[in-house]
Enzyme design. Structure first.
Site, PDB file in Angstrom:
ATOM      1  N   PRO B 206      24.049  19.301  24.324  1.00 40.59           N
ATOM      2  CG  PRO B 206      22.167  19.981  25.533  1.00 40.59           C
ATOM      3  CD  PRO B 206      23.679  19.981  25.565  1.00 40.59           C
ATOM      4  CB  THR B 208      17.431  21.142  23.770  1.00 40.29           C
ATOM      5  OG1 THR B 208      18.326  20.416  24.639  1.00 40.29           O
ATOM      6  CG2 THR B 208      16.616  20.154  22.959  1.00 40.29           C
ATOM      7  CG  ASN B 209      18.695  23.476  27.090  1.00 42.34           C
ATOM      8  OD1 ASN B 209      17.803  24.312  27.007  1.00 42.34           O
ATOM      9  ND2 ASN B 209      18.443  22.219  27.413  1.00 42.34           N
ATOM     10  N   GLY B 289      20.414  13.045  24.428  1.00 40.38           N
ATOM     11  CA  GLY B 289      19.411  11.996  24.276  1.00 40.38           C
ATOM     12  C   GLY B 289      19.822  10.699  24.956  1.00 40.38           C
ATOM     13  N   GLY B 307      18.604  11.930  32.259  1.00 38.23           N
ATOM     14  CA  GLY B 307      17.520  11.097  31.747  1.00 38.23           C
ATOM     15  C   GLY B 307      16.448  12.003  31.172  1.00 38.23           C
ATOM     16  CB  CYS B 340      14.917  18.002  29.794  1.00 41.05           C
ATOM     17  SG  CYS B 340      16.112  18.511  31.048  1.00 41.05           S
ATOM     18  CD  GLU B 429       9.671  16.503  26.799  1.00 43.42           C
ATOM     19  OE1 GLU B 429      10.464  16.665  27.738  1.00 43.42           O
ATOM     20  OE2 GLU B 429       8.836  17.353  26.462  1.00 43.42           O
ATOM     21  CG  LEU B 508      18.142  18.794  35.384  1.00 43.55           C
ATOM     22  CD1 LEU B 508      16.659  19.119  35.573  1.00 43.55           C
ATOM     23  CD2 LEU B 508      18.962  19.703  36.270  1.00 43.55           C
TER      24      LEU B 508
END
Lengths: 436, 616
Positions: B206, B208-209, B289, B307, B340, B429, B508
């Site tokens: 992703p 984000t990380n 996503g 998810g 997340c 979120e 996760l």
């Protein structure tokens, strides 16, 4: 009955009949008598299908022409797209496709090679190389290897084994000197008069069964050439395009040849093209008299499209990695088989996926070829040394296909051994069919 | 060790300045889209027509790219535009980018060879290789953390560095004593089990990380003898590609098979979909996503996906309020809420809500007044969709953008609202250090609010609770439909296993109800299948003695060995081949024709991801 749109075929027998009548009765008869009555119909990847429906794994590849497989999807796409724009093109003129391919070939070539001359096939490319060397040195003599094979055009056929020249009165011992392979003394003797335009050398002589150059041999030949002002021509038609694990087999020897010839696989198996890469020192005629050599089909633009795509694929790090894996897996597998038939399968010559398998019989490879044919593998014997089977996996094989290939290969070798061992007295006699 | 690719970022400028520049790019991209036909719902910040797309060429994306790269592409585009239309048509390839797709699929073929070789390695080789790679990654943790922030424009470098360290050496140390390689016997059940690696893993990572997920998936693959092809998110493509290459080199140097780690250079949507569907891919591990994860499941290949989260954190009357406040504030501020697992809404029980508020303030987590909350809501969710500009940004920056005054060095903005309802955007979120807040009269009501959060989103993801009452915690566990809960810990790191004893993980699984084939934190064992060799259960059929029988071995030297001619001596194990592969440098700098299409797809991808976040 098969309908190929522009022609139809009644049956395989019909093809063989027409081939005898209109094409080549000698060849047709030979294959039928040898028990390899192959008429290729479908072909895809590394599989070919005989008209009878039998499927074979192709490790002949026509000397590397099908290096990337039959009807490789990327090549087919490239040519199909290319055909929206290009045709053979006008060889007289500069062209986008020829320029693009020339630049790309030079990019991939040993650094001293700076110009590209195109031919439509390997023989023509060899002739171009020889003519170029003669022009650059103003000498006529050509030194080549006994039992070499460089093609069948006018000059090329004279460099090769007499088997292909004498019958046409095309041998020319006055200007073409043959020396034994791996014999430095003979090479030195041939160059000593100082009248040799070129030494032409397959990096590994293919039709002779891929005998490997002795350690240091090619390097020493190159040095001899340098000290006698003789051009070194590397025939990389079979050893080029990643088949030894690098783009050019000659590079693995650290040699920068004055001229390098590539063909066969350069076509992608789809559109004929060959190329001669020349050093700046040899390239004089291209400036002095650019029209000196002309070729209607040499560097055909569609061929350039195919070649560019071929270079792209061969040049990928993925391909290099895969060739190294294939060479390792198949090499180990063959050595395992050899260990089980040590009296029959007497030698393996290997450089990357260029391989020759030696059998203990003057025509051992013909027996093996026939048994392999029956076991679903197509491999050809070496015409100039029928003890040796040419064994040439392609560079995009999968591990599964390699395993299957090895299993079928062992079955073929085993079957041939059984036949040779148990044949009546004279088991060392030639196989049925016209031996050459 | 080379730094970022030439022309990407340079050295000057504070991270904040870089991010501001980033925001201009995002807004410029928005302007493009707003100005263009059929651009869809514009992202907030777009001023239609203010920056006409034509002037600057196709170069504006939400991804920070060095200006010189923009200009180069612009020139190419203009050069292309100068051609006669008929010429353009004639030379335009049928499928632009097809060559890239074929090359990428051939990466899978190479990975398949590597996987076949890797599957025969023994445990000591595996641990040696994994440790070498983990150390190489760890040594670059800070460098990649800074690079990721610069390239994506969001996050906090110091925290990304911590994640990089945890996902490299931390991960190795956590799993070094586990054995995913040796055959096992169960004499009582008379079953012999032999591990089979999955084979070729296609790993989607992703934005984000970014780098920590690359580290994470590569190390998991190495521990289990799998080959991996990393497909990075386009927004973090440069730092992730560099990281993957670093790990690939470290792995091969330590004896891993050639091609065990590869990375896709230009991941377009079309290319990634082709890889996902390719029969050579054995399993897709999709972190990203919802659209991407669903595409992975739809591809026809086995997939392990994640998810989205919408994390409720409940603080009850038995909680240590000071500790809870510290943990919650730190968790929200950690990498500016990019994990997340970051808390979305705080549910405070009425009796302790005021005190909690004061404790939070001490932790620089500020509860906003009503009008400030209203302004922040309007800024974060104009027209009901999440404002992409705010993702991963500092609380103080967001406050300024929203026109709110907060104390300096505020880490978290807390927005109280009444009920957890789907129409309340602050209950969703937010992926930034903004924490919603509701009060509940008692534990049961608080738990109901947590359930309401998960009805809005985040089913199967995570939740947190601060309490010392096991009955409440048990009730929370039973009632809130998520699959991991952090207790008395920040959820960002807690549910990710970084400071709890859950498997440390960047991926996760949200379980079946959450649309995922796995319901726990991804760990090495998920990448191994086992062949079970089961003896006849009858008492008179004895079990075999497998002592000392191991199918695995060690091959000396590189795998595969360099193809030396068979009449020459074999090279020494471990030495490089005499001839380096001829890899000519590209002449000229013409951008590939696929670049423009890729940028369009990138924009569409970002829009889609943000839409997913805003989805009710």
């Amino acid at each position: 009955m098969r309908d190929y749109d522009v022609f139809t075929v009644e049956s395989k027998a019909d093809v063989l009949e027409k081939s005898r009548e209109y094409w080549n009765p000698g060849k047709t008869g030979f294959w039928v008598d040898t028990g390899v009555d192959l008429v290729i119909d479908r072909r895809e990847g590394y599989y070919i299908w005989d008209m009878s429906g039998a499927r074979l794994i192709d490790v002949h590849l026509n000397g590397g022409t099908f290096n990337l497989g039959h009807r490789n999807a990327e090549l087919v796409e490239a040519i199909t797209t290319g055909m929206r724009t290009f045709d053979i093109g006008n060889h007289h003129f500069p062209s986008s496709a020829r320029a693009a391919l020339a630049a790309e070939l030079v990019r991939w070539a040993p650094p001293n090679l700076t110009k590209v001359v195109y031919g439509s096939g390997g023989g023509e490319a060899i002739d171009i190389a020889l003519k170029t060397a003669r022009h650059a040195t103003r000498r006529r003599r050509i030194v080549s290897i006994a039992k070499a094979y460089h093609g069948h055009t006018g000059l090329a056929v004279a460099t090769g084994d007499d088997r292909f020249s004498k019958i046409f009165l095309a041998d020319r011992p006055d200007e073409f000197t043959h020396v034994p392979f791996n014999d430095l003394a003979a090479m030195e003797q041939a160059l000593a008069p100082g009248d040799a335009a070129a030494v032409i050398m397959e990096t590994i002589p293919a039709t002779y069964g891929f005998p490997l150059p002795a350690p240091g041999y090619l390097e020493a030949v190159k040095e001899l050439c340098e000290s006698h002002g003789t051009v070194y021509i590397a025939d990389e038609v079979q050893t080029g395009l990643m088949r030894t694990g690098e783009m050019w087999g000659i590079s693995k020897h650290g040699i920068e040849p004055d001229i390098l010839v590539t063909g066969k696989g350069l076509s992608g198996g789809i559109y004929p093209i060959a190329a001669v890469l020349v050093s700046e020192q040899c390239a004089g005629w291209l400036t002095e008299d650019g029209f000196a050599h002309i070729s209607s089909f040499g560097g055909a633009e569609l061929g350039c499209v195919a070649a560019l795509k071929t270079l792209e694929i061969c040049g990928r790090p993925q391909t290099r990695s895969m060739v190294h894996y294939i060479a390792d897996l198949v090499g180990r597998g063959l050595r395992d088989i050899q260990a089980r038939y040590p009296d029959w399968f007497t030698g393996i010559r290997q450089n990357g996926v260029v391989m020759g398998l030696e059998f203990d019989h003057p025509e051992g490879a013909k027996y093996v070829m026939r048994h392999l044919y029956e076991t679903g593998v197509w491999a050809i014997f070496s015409t100039l040394d029928p003890r040796v089977l040419q064994y040439k996996p392609g560079v995009l094989m999968t591990p599964e296909l390699c395993e299957e290939l090895l299993e079928r290969t062992e079955a073929g070798i085993s079957g041939a051994w059984a036949e040779v061992r148990h044949s009546p007295a004279g088991s060392r006699a030639p196989l049925a069919g016209r031996a050459r | 060790m080379t730094g970022p690719r030439a022309g990407s970022r340079g050295r000057a400028g504070s991270p904040t300045a870089g991010r501001r520049g980033q925001q201009r790019n995002i807004r410029a991209a928005s302007a493009d889209l707003a100005a263009g036909p059929g651009g869809g719902t514009p992202i907030q910040g777009a001023v239609p027509g203010a920056e006409p797309a034509g002037d600057r060429g196709p170069a504006k994306t939400a991804r920070a790219v060095h200006p010189s790269r923009h200009r180069a592409r612009g020139r190419t585009a203009q050069a292309a535009g100068g051609q006669h239309p008929a010429d353009r048509q004639a030379t335009e390839p049928v499928h632009p980018g097809t060559s890239a797709i074929h090359a990428a699929r051939q990466m899978l073929a190479r990975a398949h060879w590597a996987a076949g070789a890797f599957a025969g390695y023994d445990r000591s080789s595996v641990l040696r290789i994994t440790e070498a790679v983990a150390r190489a990654a760890y040594a670059q943790a800070s460098r990649y953390a800074e690079w990721a922030v610069k390239e994506t424009g969001f996050g906090v470098a110091e925290h990304k560095a911590l994640k990089n360290e945890a996902c490299s050496l931390g991960l190795f140390q956590r799993y070094r004593d586990e054995d995913y390689v040796s055959p096992r016997t169960d004499p009582a059940a008379k079953i012999l089990s032999v591990p089979r690696p999955a084979g070729v893993i296609l790993a989607l990572t992703p934005s984000t990380n970014p780098v920590c997920t690359v580290f994470f998936k590569v190390i998991l693959a190495l521990l289990t003898r799998n080959a991996i092809v990393v497909s990075p998110h386009p927004m973090a493509q440069e730092c992730c590609t560099d990281a993957a290459r670093l790990l690939a080199a470290a792995a091969t140097d330590a004896g891993a098979p050639d091609g065990a780690i590869q990375v896709v250079e230009e991941p377009t949507v079309e290319l990634v979909q082709a890889l996902m569907a390719d029969p050579v891919t054995d399993v897709i591990v999709a972190t990203g996503g919802t659209a991407m994860v669903r595409a992975a499941y739809r591809s026809g290949n086995p997939a392990l996906g994640v998810g989205p989260g919408n994390v409720p954190v409940l603080v009850d009357t038995t909680a240590d309020l000071a500790a809870a406040a510290a943990r919650i504030a730190e968790s929200k501020a950690f990498d500016n809420s990019l994990l997340c697992t970051n808390e979305s809404v705080l549910i405070a029980l009425e009796p302790v809500a005021d005190r909690l508020t004061r404790e939070l303030a001490r932790q620089r987590a500020v509860v906003l007044e009503a009008d400030a909350t209203a302004r922040l809501r309007a800024y974060l969710f104009p027209d009901g969709m999440l404002n992409g500009e705010a993702i991963g940004q500092d609380a103080t920056w967001i406050a300024k953008q929203a026109g709110i005054r907060v104390p300096p060095r505020t880490k978290v903005l807390i927005t109280p609202f009444g009920l957890v309802l789907p129409e309340e955007p602050l209950a969703r979120e937010k992926l930034c250090p903004v924490l919603g807040m509701v009060r509940a009269r008692d534990a049961e009501a608080g738990i109901a609010a947590a359930r309401a959060m998960v009805r809005i989103g985040g089913i199967g993801h995570s939740a947190a609770i601060h309490s010392s009452d096991p009955a409440v915690i048990m009730r929370f566990a039973e009632r809130v439909p998520v699959l991991r809960m952090a207790v008395n810990a920040g959820n960002s790191t807690g549910s990710a296993g970084l400071d709890t004893n859950l498997a440390p993980s960047m991926t996760l699984g949200t379980g079946f109800a959450g649309g995922s084939s796995i319901g726990e934190n991804l760990e090495p064992q998920h990448l191994v299948n086992w062949v079970r060799v089961a003896y006849n259960a009858a008492n008179d059929v004895p079990f075999g003695d497998f002592t000392g029988l191991s199918p695995w071995g060690v091959r000396a030297g590189p795998v595969p060995p360099y193809p030396v001619a068979s009449n020459l001596p074999a090279p020494d194990g471990g030495t490089r081949p005499a001839v380096q592969p001829t890899a000519p440098t590209r002449l000229g700098g013409a951008a590939p024709p696929a670049a423009d299409r890729m940028r369009e797809q990138l924009r569409a991808l970002i829009i889609e991801e943000l839409r997913q976040l805003g989805k009710v």
